[in-house]
Design an enzyme around this catalytic site. Sequence first.
Site, PDB file in Angstrom:
ATOM      1  N   ASP A  81       0.676  -8.069  -7.023  1.00  0.00           N
ATOM      2  CA  ASP A  81       0.107  -6.800  -7.058  1.00  0.00           C
ATOM      3  C   ASP A  81       1.104  -5.786  -6.342  1.00  0.00           C
ATOM      4  O   ASP A  81       1.504  -4.537  -6.504  1.00  0.00           O
ATOM      5  CB  ASP A  81      -1.317  -6.507  -6.366  1.00  0.00           C
ATOM      6  CG  ASP A  81      -2.428  -7.029  -7.366  1.00  0.00           C
ATOM      7  OD1 ASP A  81      -2.284  -7.323  -8.440  1.00  0.00           O
ATOM      8  OD2 ASP A  81      -3.531  -7.284  -6.666  1.00  0.00           O
ATOM      9  N   GLY A  82       1.699  -6.324  -5.248  1.00  0.00           N
ATOM     10  CA  GLY A  82       2.824  -5.581  -4.553  1.00  0.00           C
ATOM     11  C   GLY A  82       3.897  -5.035  -5.533  1.00  0.00           C
ATOM     12  O   GLY A  82       4.645  -4.126  -5.460  1.00  0.00           O
ATOM     13  N   ASN A 136      -3.197   2.639  -4.066  1.00  0.00           N
ATOM     14  CA  ASN A 136      -3.985   1.826  -3.279  1.00  0.00           C
ATOM     15  C   ASN A 136      -4.755   2.852  -2.057  1.00  0.00           C
ATOM     16  O   ASN A 136      -5.904   2.936  -1.959  1.00  0.00           O
ATOM     17  CB  ASN A 136      -3.524   0.510  -2.533  1.00  0.00           C
ATOM     18  CG  ASN A 136      -3.622  -0.548  -3.477  1.00  0.00           C
ATOM     19  OD1 ASN A 136      -4.239  -0.559  -4.419  1.00  0.00           O
ATOM     20  ND2 ASN A 136      -3.116  -1.776  -2.928  1.00  0.00           N
ATOM     21  N   GLU A 137      -3.773   3.231  -1.092  1.00  0.00           N
ATOM     22  CA  GLU A 137      -4.450   3.848   0.026  1.00  0.00           C
ATOM     23  C   GLU A 137      -3.267   4.550   0.764  1.00  0.00           C
ATOM     24  O   GLU A 137      -2.308   4.381   0.918  1.00  0.00           O
ATOM     25  CB  GLU A 137      -5.124   3.051   1.015  1.00  0.00           C
ATOM     26  CG  GLU A 137      -4.273   2.037   1.873  1.00  0.00           C
ATOM     27  CD  GLU A 137      -3.880   0.676   1.250  1.00  0.00           C
ATOM     28  OE1 GLU A 137      -2.675   0.434   1.181  1.00  0.00           O
ATOM     29  OE2 GLU A 137      -4.915  -0.263   0.717  1.00  0.00           O
ATOM     30  N   ARG A 166     -11.978   9.509  16.915  1.00  0.00           N
ATOM     31  CA  ARG A 166     -11.204   9.001  17.834  1.00  0.00           C
ATOM     32  C   ARG A 166     -11.151   7.519  17.611  1.00  0.00           C
ATOM     33  O   ARG A 166     -12.258   6.865  17.835  1.00  0.00           O
ATOM     34  CB  ARG A 166     -11.595   9.387  19.450  1.00  0.00           C
ATOM     35  CG  ARG A 166     -11.374  10.883  19.749  1.00  0.00           C
ATOM     36  CD  ARG A 166     -12.176  11.139  20.892  1.00  0.00           C
ATOM     37  NE  ARG A 166     -12.121  12.462  21.327  1.00  0.00           N
ATOM     38  CZ  ARG A 166     -12.764  13.511  20.994  1.00  0.00           C
ATOM     39  NH1 ARG A 166     -13.597  13.322  20.062  1.00  0.00           N
ATOM     40  NH2 ARG A 166     -12.404  14.586  21.500  1.00  0.00           N
TER      41      ARG A 166
END
Length: 264
Positions: free
Chosen positions: A45-46, A122-123, A148
């Site tokens: 996937d990378g 992905n993110e 926070r």
Amino acid sequence: MKFAVISRGDETSNALMQKIKNYLLEFNLSYDSTEPDIVITVGGDGTLLYAFHQYTHRLNDTSFVGVHTGHLGFYADWKPEEVERLVIHIAKTPFKIVEYPLLEVIVRHNNSAKSERYLALNECSVKSVVGSLVMDLEIKGELFETFRGDGLCISTPSGSTAYNKALGGAILHPSLASIQISEMASINNRVYRTIGSPLVLPQHHTCLLKPLNDVDFHITIDHLSMVEKSVKSIQCRVAEEKIRFARFRPFPFWKRVKESFING
């Protein structure tokens, strides 16, 4: 049809990449790493994430398919022993295109009209370089909470099985046009309070992160990592662009989830 092949770089993946390239050339397809119609990744996937970021300028014209040389992935779903079958499909079969949503991230800086725009498959994660992350979180232009804690992760549906899941986020089907915001170790007491739960925003909702302290931020976009200084805001929403996957057979997402996390 023009194609390109990208390898993870290890010996096994490189050998398989060359095999795929030779097969497709024998079928009179053209190798073109600049303007490919289809990109085949060999690794995991990378590797597909890396390939995606090489062709973000061609998302309307380039489709992706992944061959895994390690563990079965969510993007790399073809096995090495299936390469001959895949090559014949690519050369002879009109393939189905499946489009999945992406995350758009815009970073704006103080005292600068220039902004930086990124796309994530992905993110995106946001942390402060030193100390806790302190940010106002606005949704559709309205203040939702002051966060926070260690950081925030904003993921796509197809990325919901990655870092987002490790943070306790929900797994979303990749066809849903949405983004998900998950917390990293939020501080909740009598003074500070966050929602303490992942948020799923639909396509027409924008989230805006506004720092409340003047610190440097560590921002990741998929596998890319950067330190941003003097950040005014970080805007996240579902991107107009989508990633295109070439499908030659059914892709049972929930079966893949089960195999990956329950009983592979």
